[in-house]
Design an enzyme around this catalytic site. Structure first.
Site, short mmCIF file in Angstrom:
data_model
loop_
_atom_site.label_atom_id
_atom_site.label_comp_id
_atom_site.label_asym_id
_atom_site.label_seq_id
_atom_site.Cartn_x
_atom_site.Cartn_y
_atom_site.Cartn_z
N GLU A 129 36.55 38.70 35.40
CA GLU A 129 37.81 39.35 35.14
C GLU A 129 38.77 39.01 35.80
O GLU A 129 39.98 38.86 35.10
CB GLU A 129 37.38 40.83 35.44
CG GLU A 129 36.34 41.46 34.66
CD GLU A 129 36.70 41.32 32.98
OE1 GLU A 129 36.71 40.38 32.28
OE2 GLU A 129 37.18 42.65 32.54
N THR A 182 45.72 39.98 27.68
CA THR A 182 45.48 41.16 28.77
C THR A 182 46.51 41.11 29.66
O THR A 182 47.14 41.84 30.50
CB THR A 182 44.09 41.14 29.32
OG1 THR A 182 43.17 41.37 28.28
CG2 THR A 182 43.93 42.26 30.45
#
Ligand code: HSE
Length: 308
Positions: A129, A182
């Site tokens: 991530e 993101t």
């Protein structure tokens, strides 16, 4: 030594409205499948057979830092070959990078007879991530590893709590053909939150947790409101407020941006309502001339698992 396994990890929806970076839920059936083999030696290869375009450089693939973190945490080493068999489309907002990261972390732990706890498997998955979004958040990675609805009470150290999932909890999801990374969706957020905004947000987080424990569907719905990120991110989704009003009128419990977007989801406690919500979502983007993919899926209690 040669050992091969196949592992699945599910898609997930981070934030669940009010829980920016601290809540997420796993989705049924949709997810990534990896085949992972370990041999004597060292080094990593990644062969993408999923049909979804991914960077060829292994340093840009989220799986690589996850494997390295696993070896660093366990003191083990081996040559690892990964074949990506199935992949959620990157940038969809349903935890594409987390599904690969979780599958890699869970798969490595299984291959080496589970030296790490479930929480440490999440810690490994968070490395992926970080590569994908520039931050160590676990609100996709934890549900992708553990399944269900997860609260991340704290990050230092990681403290994850599995919350009850109501029996019939459906998401109508739409992934409009809008590109929002993101990284970008995080970079537009303010660094500080005014006190009155924080008060609203933590009231909702408490309400959502209480609603999940008591099975109070009304409380869950009215708590899934985001005062922190949504006001800045909704500009990426044309007609966001009108769309939400239509979905709530049609009986959805809540509508929110899925993670950092651009996907949005409507939550319902009946399949028929979720199905109708999907039709409303599709019409909204049809009217705007924006392409999409959509589906209705159940919230799942299952996380990463071995597949035959
Ligand atoms: N919590 C993260 C965010 C999730 O909202 O930026 C990213 O999918």
């Amino acid at each position: 030594m040669k050992k091969t396994i196949k592992v699945f990890a599910p898609a997930s929806i981070a934030n669940m409205g009010c829980g920016f970076d601290i809540m997420g839920m796993a989705l049924d059936e949709v997810g990534d499948v990896l085949q992972i083999s370990a041999y004597e030696g060292e080094g990593i290869t990644i062969d993408n057979q999923s049909g979804v375009p991914l960077p060829e450089d292994i340093e840009k693939n989220v799986i690589t830092p996850v494997i390295r973190k696993f070896f660093q945490m366990t003191g083990l080493n081996a040559k690892i070959d990964v074949v990506i068999l199935k992949k959620i489309y990157p940038g969809s907002g349903i935890g594409s990078s987390a599904a690969s990261s979780a599958a890699a972390a869970y798969g490595m732990n299984e291959l080496f007879d589970c030296p790490l706890s479930e929480e440490d498997v999440v810690v490994c998955a968070m490395e992926g991530e970080n590569l994908a979004s520039g931050g160590y958040h676990a609100d996709n990675a934890a549900p992708a590893v553990m399944g269900g609805i997860i609260l991340i009470r704290g990050y230092e150290p990681l403290d994850v709590i599995k919350l009850p999932v109501p029996g019939n909890f459906y998401c109508a999801m739409i992934h409009p053909a809008i590109v929002v990374s993101t990284k970008e969706a995080r970079s537009i957020l303010p660094k500080e939150v005014p006190m009155h905004t924080a008060v609203r947000q933590w009231g909702n987080v408490g309400g959502l947790v209480a609603g999940l424990y008591s099975g109070n569907i009304g409380l869950i719905g009215r708590s899934m409101k985001d005062a922190v990120a949504e006001p800045y991110r909704k500009k990426f989704i044309p007609g966001f407020d009108d769309l939400r009003a239509k979905l709530i009128e049609a009986g959805a419990l809540a509508m929110n941006i899925a993670g950092s977007g651009p996907s949005v989801f409507a939550l319902a406690d009946k399949y028929e309502v979720a199905h109708h919500a999907e039709a409303i979502l599709k019409k909204h983007f049809d009217d705007l001339g924006i392409g999409y993919e959509s589906f209705v899926v159940k919230v799942s209690n299952k996380g990463a698992k071995l597949v035959a």
